[in-house]
Design a protein around this motif. Structure first.
Motif, PDB file in Angstrom:
ATOM      1  N   SER A   1       2.339 -10.025   0.508  1.00 37.95           N
ATOM      2  CA  SER A   1       3.167  -9.185  -0.368  1.00 37.95           C
ATOM      3  C   SER A   1       3.763  -8.011   0.398  1.00 37.95           C
ATOM      4  O   SER A   1       4.921  -7.647   0.185  1.00 37.95           O
ATOM      5  CB  SER A   1       2.382  -8.712  -1.594  1.00 37.95           C
ATOM      6  OG  SER A   1       1.416  -7.732  -1.273  1.00 37.95           O
TER       7      SER A   1
ATOM      8  N   HIS B   1       6.592  -9.449   2.475  1.00 40.16           N
ATOM      9  CA  HIS B   1       7.735  -9.812   1.631  1.00 40.16           C
ATOM     10  C   HIS B   1       8.512  -8.561   1.207  1.00 40.16           C
ATOM     11  O   HIS B   1       9.736  -8.517   1.325  1.00 40.16           O
ATOM     12  CB  HIS B   1       7.257 -10.586   0.399  1.00 40.16           C
ATOM     13  CG  HIS B   1       8.364 -11.256  -0.333  1.00 40.16           C
ATOM     14  ND1 HIS B   1       8.572 -12.603  -0.278  1.00 40.16           N
ATOM     15  CD2 HIS B   1       9.347 -10.761  -1.126  1.00 40.16           C
ATOM     16  CE1 HIS B   1       9.614 -12.919  -0.996  1.00 40.16           C
ATOM     17  NE2 HIS B   1      10.114 -11.818  -1.533  1.00 40.16           N
TER      18      HIS B   1
ATOM     19  N   TYR C   1       8.315 -11.380  -7.028  1.00 38.67           N
ATOM     20  CA  TYR C   1       9.167 -10.476  -6.251  1.00 38.67           C
ATOM     21  C   TYR C   1      10.569 -10.378  -6.849  1.00 38.67           C
ATOM     22  O   TYR C   1      11.131  -9.300  -6.971  1.00 38.67           O
ATOM     23  CB  TYR C   1       9.283 -10.949  -4.793  1.00 38.67           C
ATOM     24  CG  TYR C   1       7.972 -11.113  -4.087  1.00 38.67           C
ATOM     25  CD1 TYR C   1       7.223 -10.000  -3.714  1.00 38.67           C
ATOM     26  CD2 TYR C   1       7.470 -12.373  -3.787  1.00 38.67           C
ATOM     27  CE1 TYR C   1       6.004 -10.147  -3.056  1.00 38.67           C
ATOM     28  CE2 TYR C   1       6.257 -12.523  -3.124  1.00 38.67           C
ATOM     29  CZ  TYR C   1       5.533 -11.412  -2.768  1.00 38.67           C
ATOM     30  OH  TYR C   1       4.336 -11.559  -2.121  1.00 38.67           O
TER      31      TYR C   1
ATOM     32  N   GLU D   1       0.631 -14.367  -5.691  1.00 36.46           N
ATOM     33  CA  GLU D   1       1.615 -13.355  -5.312  1.00 36.46           C
ATOM     34  C   GLU D   1       2.369 -12.888  -6.554  1.00 36.46           C
ATOM     35  O   GLU D   1       2.490 -13.634  -7.531  1.00 36.46           O
ATOM     36  CB  GLU D   1       2.592 -13.927  -4.287  1.00 36.46           C
ATOM     37  CG  GLU D   1       1.931 -14.192  -2.942  1.00 36.46           C
ATOM     38  CD  GLU D   1       2.911 -14.660  -1.889  1.00 36.46           C
ATOM     39  OE1 GLU D   1       3.899 -13.952  -1.632  1.00 36.46           O
ATOM     40  OE2 GLU D   1       2.667 -15.747  -1.322  1.00 36.46           O
TER      41      GLU D   1
END
Length: 166
Positions: free
Chosen positions: A63, A66, A158, A155
């Protein structure tokens, strides 16, 4: 209390996340040089808070990577990666990975951030650590997006978090 899972096992958090549309609670967190940081340090900036248990786990590290990649294209936005890891561990990770677009902040001293935001894990193997949460704040530091990831090993979304900035 929110109910989440860790490896499929049910666990709870210390409370509920602040609601979308409300002002983000102020905080005092340690930066990599151990100086104290609060919301005032980001006046007029939008904020993405990537909150997680520990940078030394695979999903947490993913994370941070990213958001570091995505943060390069964001204007007037601070991306804060927040955990209870020591600032030294956070700095070591970012240095080894070459991550320069995110800022790591630590709640290691007393866990007050996790408690104020209702995201501290209350029981189980990760008790006392932060659950996986993404909060997005506008320039006035009102919450415009929140995600309590239901399984700590997953995750965050996003795309949904970053689209809140548009």
């Amino acid at each position: 209390m929110a109910t989440i899972t860790l490896g499929g096992n049910t666990t709870k958090t210390s409370g509920e996340l602040p609601e979308v549309g409300t002002a983000a609670p102020d905080f005092k967190l340690a930066s990599k040089d151990l100086s104290q940081v609060s919301l005032d340090n980001y006046k007029g900036k939008r904020i993405v808070m990537n909150i997680f248990p520990s940078v030394d786990t695979g999903v947490c590290a993913a994370s941070v990577r990213h958001f570091n990649k995505d943060a390069a294209a964001l204007e007037d936005t601070a991306v804060l990666c927040i955990s209870r890891d020591l600032p030294f561990a956070q700095a070591r990770f970012c240095g080894a990975e070459g991550l320069e677009n995110v800022e790591t902040l630590s709640d290691f001293k007393d866990g007050s951030f996790g408690k104020a935001y209702g995201l501290e894990i209350a029981d189980g193997a990760f008790a006392g650590l932060h659950s996986r949460v993404v909060l997005v704040l506008d320039a006035d530091h009102k919450i415009i997006y929140e995600e309590q990831v239901p399984e700590i090993g997953q995750e965050p979304n996003y795309e949904a978090a970053l689209s809140a900035l548009n």
